[in-house]
Design a protein around this motif. Structure first.
Motif, PDB file in Angstrom:
ATOM      1  N   LEU A  97     -54.462 -15.772 -13.392  1.00 35.00           N
ATOM      2  CA  LEU A  97     -53.427 -14.846 -13.852  1.00 35.00           C
ATOM      3  C   LEU A  97     -53.603 -13.469 -13.218  1.00 35.00           C
ATOM      4  O   LEU A  97     -52.621 -12.815 -12.844  1.00 35.00           O
ATOM      5  CB  LEU A  97     -53.479 -14.728 -15.374  1.00 35.00           C
ATOM      6  N   ALA A  98     -54.850 -13.029 -13.110  1.00 37.29           N
ATOM      7  CA  ALA A  98     -55.104 -11.708 -12.537  1.00 37.29           C
ATOM      8  C   ALA A  98     -54.735 -11.663 -11.053  1.00 37.29           C
ATOM      9  O   ALA A  98     -54.101 -10.703 -10.586  1.00 37.29           O
ATOM     10  CB  ALA A  98     -56.578 -11.346 -12.719  1.00 37.29           C
ATOM     11  N   VAL A  99     -55.101 -12.701 -10.318  1.00 43.14           N
ATOM     12  CA  VAL A  99     -54.812 -12.737  -8.888  1.00 43.14           C
ATOM     13  C   VAL A  99     -53.309 -12.877  -8.636  1.00 43.14           C
ATOM     14  O   VAL A  99     -52.762 -12.294  -7.692  1.00 43.14           O
ATOM     15  CB  VAL A  99     -55.593 -13.892  -8.223  1.00 43.14           C
ATOM     16  N   ASN A 100     -52.631 -13.634  -9.484  1.00 39.44           N
ATOM     17  CA  ASN A 100     -51.210 -13.927  -9.278  1.00 39.44           C
ATOM     18  C   ASN A 100     -50.306 -13.182 -10.249  1.00 39.44           C
ATOM     19  O   ASN A 100     -49.202 -13.641 -10.559  1.00 39.44           O
ATOM     20  CB  ASN A 100     -50.976 -15.436  -9.425  1.00 39.44           C
ATOM     21  N   ARG A 101     -50.769 -12.038 -10.729  1.00 32.35           N
ATOM     22  CA  ARG A 101     -50.039 -11.336 -11.780  1.00 32.35           C
ATOM     23  C   ARG A 101     -48.610 -10.976 -11.371  1.00 32.35           C
ATOM     24  O   ARG A 101     -47.726 -10.864 -12.223  1.00 32.35           O
ATOM     25  CB  ARG A 101     -50.798 -10.080 -12.190  1.00 32.35           C
ATOM     26  N   ARG A 102     -48.343 -10.803 -10.081  1.00 30.17           N
ATOM     27  CA  ARG A 102     -47.001 -10.424  -9.644  1.00 30.17           C
ATOM     28  C   ARG A 102     -46.041 -11.611  -9.652  1.00 30.17           C
ATOM     29  O   ARG A 102     -44.827 -11.422  -9.496  1.00 30.17           O
ATOM     30  CB  ARG A 102     -47.048  -9.782  -8.257  1.00 30.17           C
ATOM     31  N   VAL A 103     -46.545 -12.814  -9.779  1.00 28.02           N
ATOM     32  CA  VAL A 103     -45.658 -13.983  -9.785  1.00 28.02           C
ATOM     33  C   VAL A 103     -45.762 -14.749 -11.098  1.00 28.02           C
ATOM     34  O   VAL A 103     -45.357 -15.892 -11.191  1.00 28.02           O
ATOM     35  CB  VAL A 103     -45.972 -14.923  -8.600  1.00 28.02           C
ATOM     36  N   VAL A 104     -46.319 -14.121 -12.112  1.00 28.44           N
ATOM     37  CA  VAL A 104     -46.476 -14.777 -13.408  1.00 28.44           C
ATOM     38  C   VAL A 104     -45.314 -14.400 -14.316  1.00 28.44           C
ATOM     39  O   VAL A 104     -45.001 -13.222 -14.486  1.00 28.44           O
ATOM     40  CB  VAL A 104     -47.809 -14.383 -14.077  1.00 28.44           C
ATOM     41  N   THR A 105     -44.679 -15.404 -14.878  1.00 27.82           N
ATOM     42  CA  THR A 105     -43.592 -15.177 -15.826  1.00 27.82           C
ATOM     43  C   THR A 105     -44.162 -15.003 -17.222  1.00 27.82           C
ATOM     44  O   THR A 105     -45.010 -15.783 -17.652  1.00 27.82           O
ATOM     45  CB  THR A 105     -42.636 -16.383 -15.843  1.00 27.82           C
ATOM     46  N   MET A 151     -47.744  -8.022 -17.903  1.00 26.06           N
ATOM     47  CA  MET A 151     -48.064  -9.336 -17.343  1.00 26.06           C
ATOM     48  C   MET A 151     -47.341  -9.545 -16.021  1.00 26.06           C
ATOM     49  O   MET A 151     -47.870 -10.064 -15.074  1.00 26.06           O
ATOM     50  CB  MET A 151     -47.675 -10.429 -18.331  1.00 26.06           C
ATOM     51  N   SER A 152     -46.076  -9.163 -15.963  1.00 23.85           N
ATOM     52  CA  SER A 152     -45.334  -9.322 -14.724  1.00 23.85           C
ATOM     53  C   SER A 152     -44.343  -8.187 -14.554  1.00 23.85           C
ATOM     54  O   SER A 152     -43.919  -7.552 -15.510  1.00 23.85           O
ATOM     55  CB  SER A 152     -44.589 -10.669 -14.707  1.00 23.85           C
ATOM     56  N   ASP A 153     -43.960  -7.947 -13.315  1.00 25.88           N
ATOM     57  CA  ASP A 153     -42.951  -6.942 -13.020  1.00 25.88           C
ATOM     58  C   ASP A 153     -41.588  -7.588 -13.174  1.00 25.88           C
ATOM     59  O   ASP A 153     -41.247  -8.528 -12.463  1.00 25.88           O
ATOM     60  CB  ASP A 153     -43.150  -6.452 -11.574  1.00 25.88           C
ATOM     61  N   PRO A 154     -40.752  -7.128 -14.116  1.00 27.86           N
ATOM     62  CA  PRO A 154     -39.470  -7.767 -14.345  1.00 27.86           C
ATOM     63  C   PRO A 154     -38.473  -7.552 -13.218  1.00 27.86           C
ATOM     64  O   PRO A 154     -37.386  -8.102 -13.242  1.00 27.86           O
ATOM     65  CB  PRO A 154     -38.978  -7.099 -15.644  1.00 27.86           C
ATOM     66  N   ARG A 155     -38.821  -6.742 -12.221  1.00 26.16           N
ATOM     67  CA  ARG A 155     -37.900  -6.483 -11.111  1.00 26.16           C
ATOM     68  C   ARG A 155     -38.459  -7.100  -9.841  1.00 26.16           C
ATOM     69  O   ARG A 155     -39.296  -6.513  -9.162  1.00 26.16           O
ATOM     70  CB  ARG A 155     -37.716  -4.989 -10.933  1.00 26.16           C
ATOM     71  N   PRO A 156     -38.037  -8.308  -9.485  1.00 27.46           N
ATOM     72  CA  PRO A 156     -38.554  -8.945  -8.287  1.00 27.46           C
ATOM     73  C   PRO A 156     -38.161  -8.159  -7.039  1.00 27.46           C
ATOM     74  O   PRO A 156     -37.081  -7.582  -6.958  1.00 27.46           O
ATOM     75  CB  PRO A 156     -37.885 -10.322  -8.305  1.00 27.46           C
ATOM     76  N   THR A 157     -39.040  -8.146  -6.099  1.00 28.41           N
ATOM     77  CA  THR A 157     -38.764  -7.454  -4.845  1.00 28.41           C
ATOM     78  C   THR A 157     -38.957  -8.413  -3.694  1.00 28.41           C
ATOM     79  O   THR A 157     -39.473  -9.516  -3.847  1.00 28.41           O
ATOM     80  CB  THR A 157     -39.718  -6.254  -4.665  1.00 28.41           C
ATOM     81  N   ALA A 158     -38.603  -7.991  -2.556  1.00 30.29           N
ATOM     82  CA  ALA A 158     -38.731  -8.837  -1.368  1.00 30.29           C
ATOM     83  C   ALA A 158     -40.171  -9.111  -1.026  1.00 30.29           C
ATOM     84  O   ALA A 158     -40.481 -10.068  -0.328  1.00 30.29           O
ATOM     85  CB  ALA A 158     -38.024  -8.159  -0.180  1.00 30.29           C
ATOM     86  N   THR A 159     -41.071  -8.286  -1.521  1.00 28.94           N
ATOM     87  CA  THR A 159     -42.479  -8.468  -1.184  1.00 28.94           C
ATOM     88  C   THR A 159     -43.222  -9.302  -2.218  1.00 28.94           C
ATOM     89  O   THR A 159     -44.404  -9.539  -2.088  1.00 28.94           O
ATOM     90  CB  THR A 159     -43.173  -7.103  -1.068  1.00 28.94           C
ATOM     91  N   THR A 160     -42.494  -9.744  -3.299  1.00 31.65           N
ATOM     92  CA  THR A 160     -43.167 -10.530  -4.327  1.00 31.65           C
ATOM     93  C   THR A 160     -43.675 -11.829  -3.725  1.00 31.65           C
ATOM     94  O   THR A 160     -42.943 -12.563  -3.082  1.00 31.65           O
ATOM     95  CB  THR A 160     -42.197 -10.840  -5.474  1.00 31.65           C
ATOM     96  N   ALA A 182     -39.274 -11.750 -16.212  1.00 29.41           N
ATOM     97  CA  ALA A 182     -39.427 -12.076 -17.606  1.00 29.41           C
ATOM     98  C   ALA A 182     -38.158 -12.745 -18.093  1.00 29.41           C
ATOM     99  O   ALA A 182     -37.068 -12.232 -17.918  1.00 29.41           O
ATOM    100  CB  ALA A 182     -39.681 -10.801 -18.425  1.00 29.41           C
ATOM    101  N   HIS A 183     -38.284 -13.947 -18.685  1.00 30.19           N
ATOM    102  CA  HIS A 183     -37.118 -14.698 -19.120  1.00 30.19           C
ATOM    103  C   HIS A 183     -36.579 -14.117 -20.423  1.00 30.19           C
ATOM    104  O   HIS A 183     -37.317 -13.665 -21.274  1.00 30.19           O
ATOM    105  CB  HIS A 183     -37.478 -16.163 -19.351  1.00 30.19           C
ATOM    106  N   HIS A 184     -35.290 -14.205 -20.586  1.00 30.58           N
ATOM    107  CA  HIS A 184     -34.653 -13.796 -21.839  1.00 30.58           C
ATOM    108  C   HIS A 184     -33.707 -14.908 -22.250  1.00 30.58           C
ATOM    109  O   HIS A 184     -32.899 -15.373 -21.450  1.00 30.58           O
ATOM    110  CB  HIS A 184     -33.873 -12.493 -21.651  1.00 30.58           C
TER     111      HIS A 184
END
Length: 448
Positions: free
Chosen positions: A56-64, A1-10, A445-447
């Motif tokens: 969700l599909a378009v914004n998958r990189r910013v979805v928690t 669903m999301s990449d748990p490692r945010p990057t500068a390009t997110t 991803a929240h923990h």
């Protein structure tokens, strides 16, 4: 669903985009009486989910991915794999129907959680849920007062015109305000839903949400309106004869009492005691109500359920890993009333359709979401929202919870779960009086 490692390009989403993302959910819930009158209240969930899934599909990189939802996605994967066990076209249709509802509800919950996490006022989501509950309660009265009140919906007329006259389709598209039960001699409310049991499931699971709204309301006018709504719910809940609804309300209330008592706050116990005493007095002194309830307790009429439960368990034992894909025909099964095996409660549906393993995954998924959404303070009004979790887990034994009860539970837990993550943020509150700004940010991803 999301990449748990945010990057500068997110990338990030703007407040307007996030508000737009939840609009289909708001429209679905607020206009539910309209969808019911049109005969499309069930397919409306899938239609409303289409723009949500696209977002969700378009914004998958910013979805928690909300806490606990990893197990919920595992369950969806289990449902997908169980399709391998389908044997007929009829079962494929039933499977696809439930898969679409599962996916729609989860997608909506994920989007709403993300919007709340970025500052969507929780009171807005709470309003959607209260409005749905209020419509179900108030529209019960015409069915109680007028026998056999029903009409043909436009969508039902369309299905007839194209030759689709299936009993199941008719039950979903033909609006009825009540079901008349000849055994007990009383109308049982069912507005907005196909059956009175669906009505009882939705009203039962929505009860703690409305009590939360009452407890957390900041304006006297709101408290008066919500108190009146809760009082208005008593007659239809009683005459519905839905023991499952009664049990759901009792479990939710009991959970809150225990949580409050654990903090030393016994006011909830006193309030419950007074309410129970009032209900007992009403039942005792109002003879028609006492007669109907007594008949319900004396003539439980559970033999068909017991037969289907046993048959469901037998099928689950024969295919414990992935089940059979969908509920199975009861042809040749005595005392089944021609009801499909695996349709008298979500637990039994999953046992038959996705096996014992799938049922375990579903229960663990709900429990995981519930655990991560627990309020930090046991005296908080949010405990009422949190009570939807145990109420749903009890409810699955005798009610189908797709789509409304499951959706109400996930949205209620989203409200209290976001507040748990951001206890000092007014935007995360369910009743924040101040307007909140949606705060787009990078997502992980929240923990908890």
């Amino acid at each position: 669903m999301s990449d748990p490692r945010p990057t500068a390009t997110t990338s990030t989403s703007t407040p307007a985009e996030l508000t737009s993302a939840v609009r289909p959910v708001a429209l679905l819930l607020l206009a539910y009486p309209l969808w019911w009158a049109l005969g499309v209240q069930v397919p409306a969930w899938v239609v409303a989910a289409v723009p949500v899934v696209l977002w969700l599909a378009v914004n998958r990189r910013v979805v928690t991915l909300p806490p606990g939802y990893g197990v919920l996605l595992l369950f969806l994967g289990w449902v997908l794999v169980s399709a391998l066990m389908l044997s007929t076209v009829r079962y494929v249709a039933a499977y696809g129907f439930r898969l679409a509802l599962y996916a729609s509800v989860v997608a909506m919950a994920v989007v709403v959680w993300n919007a709340l996490d970025r500052g969507l006022p929780g009171r807005r989501v709470l309003t959607w849920l209260v409005a749905l509950w209020a419509a179900a309660v108030l529209l019960a009265y015409p069915g109680i007062l007028v026998d056999n009140l029903q009409f043909t919906s436009p969508f039902q007329a369309l299905t007839r015109a194209v030759g689709l006259d299936d009993p199941f389709v008719t039950s979903l598209t033909h609006p009825e305000f009540s079901e008349y039960d000849g055994l007990y001699g009383s109308p049982r409310p069912s507005p907005l839903f196909a059956y009175t049991n669906d009505w009882g499931a939705a009203v039962g699971i929505g009860f703690p949400v409305v009590v939360h709204a009452f407890c957390a309301a900041s304006r006297r006018r709101d408290r008066v309106l919500l108190a009146g709504l809760l009082v208005a719910a008593v007659p239809p809940v009683l005459v519905s004869l839905n023991r499952g609804c009664w049990v759901t309300i009792a479990v939710a209330t009991g959970y809150v009492v225990v949580r409050r008592a654990a903090t030393g706050d016994l006011r909830a116990l006193g309030a419950v005691g007074g309410t129970v005493a009032g209900l007992a007095a009403t039942i005792w002194f109002v003879e028609p109500v006492r007669r109907v309830l007594t008949a319900r307790l004396e003539y439980a009429n559970t033999s068909t359920r017991e037969t289907l439960y046993q048959a469901s368990w037998d099928l689950a034992l024969r295919s414990p890993l992935f089940g059979w894909g969908a509920p199975q025909s009861s042809a040749g099964l005595a005392d089944s009333n021609d009801v499909s095996i695996g349709t008298h409660g979500q637990l039994w549906t999953i046992l038959v359709s996705q096996g014992i393993a799938g049922a375990v995954v579903f229960v663990v998924a709900v429990a995981a979401v519930w655990w991560h959404a627990r309020p930090r303070d046991g005296r908080s009004a949010d405990v009422w929202l949190h009570a939807t979790g145990p109420a749903l887990l009890v409810q699955i034994a005798f009610y189908e919870v797709l789509p409304v009860p499951l959706a109400v539970t996930l949205l209620a837990l989203a409200l209290t779960g976001v507040r748990r993550l951001h206890p000092t943020s007014p935007a995360a509150g369910a009743t924040s009086a101040a307007p909140a700004v949606l705060h787009p940010r990078k997502v992980t991803a929240h923990h908890a």
